[in-house]
Write an enzyme that holds these catalytic residues in place. Structure first.
Site, PDB file in Angstrom:
ATOM      1  N   GLU A 155       0.780  -1.233   0.000  1.00 43.30           N
ATOM      2  CA  GLU A 155       0.000   0.000   0.000  1.00 43.30           C
ATOM      3  C   GLU A 155       0.819   1.295   0.000  1.00 43.30           C
ATOM      4  OE1 GLU A 155      -3.291   0.213  -0.259  1.00 43.30           O
ATOM      5  OE2 GLU A 155      -3.435  -1.974  -0.432  1.00 43.30           O
ATOM      6  N   SER A 213     -43.295 -23.720  48.265  1.00 40.53           N
ATOM      7  CA  SER A 213     -42.639 -24.163  49.505  1.00 40.53           C
ATOM      8  C   SER A 213     -41.144 -23.852  49.537  1.00 40.53           C
ATOM      9  CB  SER A 213     -42.858 -25.667  49.705  1.00 40.53           C
ATOM     10  OG  SER A 213     -44.227 -25.942  49.954  1.00 40.53           O
TER      11      SER A 213
END
Length: 536
Positions: free
Chosen positions: A139, A407
């Site tokens: 690049e 319960s």
């Protein structure tokens, strides 16, 4: 722009100065002539006259030059729309979307999550030198030499554009590409290119070359939904960026020219050809040896996505809780790049998922359930929020479902407070006989009663009458306060003796109940259940 208005004002001042200088020149010439006639020395007069004229001409030229420069600047500012240019902001690069990384109790990365781009930043110091030079060769070959703009490359590209009659050839440096991707649009105009160059030079003044290269490699798109070199390395080759081979590095660098063309999962042949081109550039520029170049050309491409994507009820809970801890929205957190360390036992969580989906253990096809597995210190080892097909961030019954506890509430709201506040023991006795408590008349299951029995027996058989009796004796406010200290919420509940039998209006979640029971098994010390140990 204020600067343009100032330049126009300066232009007017310069014009006035030129006129005054010309008038001065005439006056000086006349004075010199008078002096010459008086002194009657033609040679001395001529030299003085020439000297004064030369100085005046030089001054005029300087003013005209300054005026011309000012005019050029004004034209430049107006033509390239400088007043519309952005300021360089490093935050636009450094605070871009990043994936959240999630680790289990052993410190193993188990999943990534993202609200935007799949990006996992890495430090350039962890990368081999050839990885850096693969991108530079592909690049921006003079990356370490220029100051943000490569004028040599620009001249070559300009000549190509002139011959083509349009902006066709690119000459962007790595810095310019990074600026374009983070600050500007992708349109090809002279105005945008000049602004891009300006911002690139500004960036070069704030960051070192390696810092710019690191930001670039962590920012750019590699196709496949992968942003940044780490995500691309894991997504394409199944390795961390620090473990890339020379060939793999070249292939990733080659993708950037056109991800839609050179991404290996889209076009293997073109991707391989582009890789070899980059390898040739690396070899030509002396970045790799003859042997390395030959070996890289022979390396086969093997694609393997190793980005962990383990989605589950536990992961959803962790992400939501982490966002809550940091005071962020879930969407903001999913873009933050945070590293979340959890208490997850992966094997236990997988076992719970298999267990809850075992049809042989469920009474009917549409039955539902939830599982929460806690350690004695309150850390959550596993969560499963329901049977059947899971979807991300769906209703989590383990955390969000509030149901009457039945319960299950008796040990927390009745027996434990009696032991703690009244000094009762497992051998203490209660009367299991049908009776009324201030107008409330509970019944045992099957209308069976045992008379005088120990708390141990009453609890083991989950009898209703003893539970209500204990709650009545301890006092509802005292029992509720005790249970609240164990993480049970009573907000909006009707505080009556019916609570002893699980008669809640809103209910309790499995996670809340698990936390309270964990305290009972841990010697009475309550720790709010937690799944996150650290966020960095």
């Amino acid at each position: 722009m204020q600067a343009v208005k100032s330049m126009k004002a300066v232009k007017g001042v310069f014009m006035k100065k030129i006129i005054n200088r010309i008038k001065s020149c005439r006056n000086n010439t006349a004075e010199c002539a008078e002096d010459c006639s008086e002194e009657k020395s033609s040679e001395v007069c001529a030299r003085a006259l020439r000297k004064r004229r030369l100085k005046t001409i030089l001054r005029i030229l300087l003013i005209v030059s300054a005026l011309a420069v000012t005019a050029i600047i004004i034209f430049f500012a107006q033509f390239f729309k400088i007043n519309e240019w952005q300021e360089f902001s490093a935050d636009k690069i450094l605070n871009s979307d990043r994936s959240v990384l999630i680790y289990d109790a052993d410190g193993t990365l188990i999943s990534t999550a993202c609200g935007g781009d799949e990006r996992i930043p890495v430090s350039i110091e962890t990368l081999p030198e050839y990885v850096k030079y693969a991108f530079i060769s592909a690049e921006d070959t003079r990356f370490y030499e220029h100051k943000g703009i490569d004028f040599i490359r620009i001249l070559g590209a300009a000549w190509a554009d002139i011959k083509a009659g349009e902006l066709k050839e690119g000459a962007s440096t790595i810095g310019q590409q990074l600026i374009k991707l983070s600050h500007l649009s992708s349109e090809k105009t002279f105005e945008r290119k000049v602004e891009e160059a300006y911002l690139s030079m500004r960036m070069e003044k704030q960051f070192t070359k390696d810092e710019i290269l690191e930001m670039y490699m962590n920012f750019v798109y590699f196709g496949g939904g992968f942003y940044g070199i780490e995500a691309a390395s894991l997504g394409y080759f199944g390795v961390h960026a620090s473990d890339l081979s020379i060939a793999q590095s070249a292939q990733l660098a080659g993708i950037l020219k056109s991800p839609s063309t050179y991404a290996p999962h889209l076009n293997a042949e073109k991707s391989l050809g582009r890789r070899n081109t980059v390898l040739g550039q690396m070899h030509e520029y002396g970045r790799i040896s003859d042997e390395e170049y030959s070996a890289a050309l022979e390396e086969k491409v093997e694609l393997r996505n190793a980005i962990p994507k383990q989605y589950s009820y536990y992961i959803d809970f962790v992400l939501s809780r982490s966002a809550q801890i940091l005071g962020m929205s879930l969407d903001e957190f999913l873009r933050s790049g945070a590293k979340v360390y959890t208490t997850l036992d992966t094997d236990a969580d997988n076992y719970c998922t298999a267990l809850i989906n075992d049809s042989e253990l469920m009474p009917c096809k549409n039955a539902q359930g939830a599982i929460v597995l806690l350690r004695s210190d309150g850390s959550i080892a596993a969560i499963n929020g329901g049977r059947g097909e899971y979807t991300r961030f769906c209703f989590n019954r383990a955390v969000d479902a509030e149901r009457q506890p039945g319960s299950l509430i008796k040990p927390i709201l009745c027996y434990a407070p009696a032991v703690e506040l009244r000094g009762s023991t497992a051998a203490s006795t209660v009367d299991d006989s049908p009776r009324s408590f201030d107008g409330y008349s509970p019944r045992n299951s099957g209308d069976k009663y045992m008379g005088k029995i120990t708390l141990r027996t009453a609890l083991a058989k989950s009898l209703n009458i003893p539970a209500v009796e204990l709650l009545s004796e301890v006092g509802i406010p005292n029992a509720v306060l005790f249970a609240e200290h164990l993480g049970i919420s009573f907000e909006g509940e009707n505080l009556s003796l019916a609570l002893a039998l699980g008669g809640f209006t809103h209910g309790v979640s499995p996670l809340e109940l698990s936390g309270a029971y964990c305290a009972l098994s841990g010697g009475g010390r309550y720790t709010e259940p937690f799944a996150v140990t650290k966020i960095v």
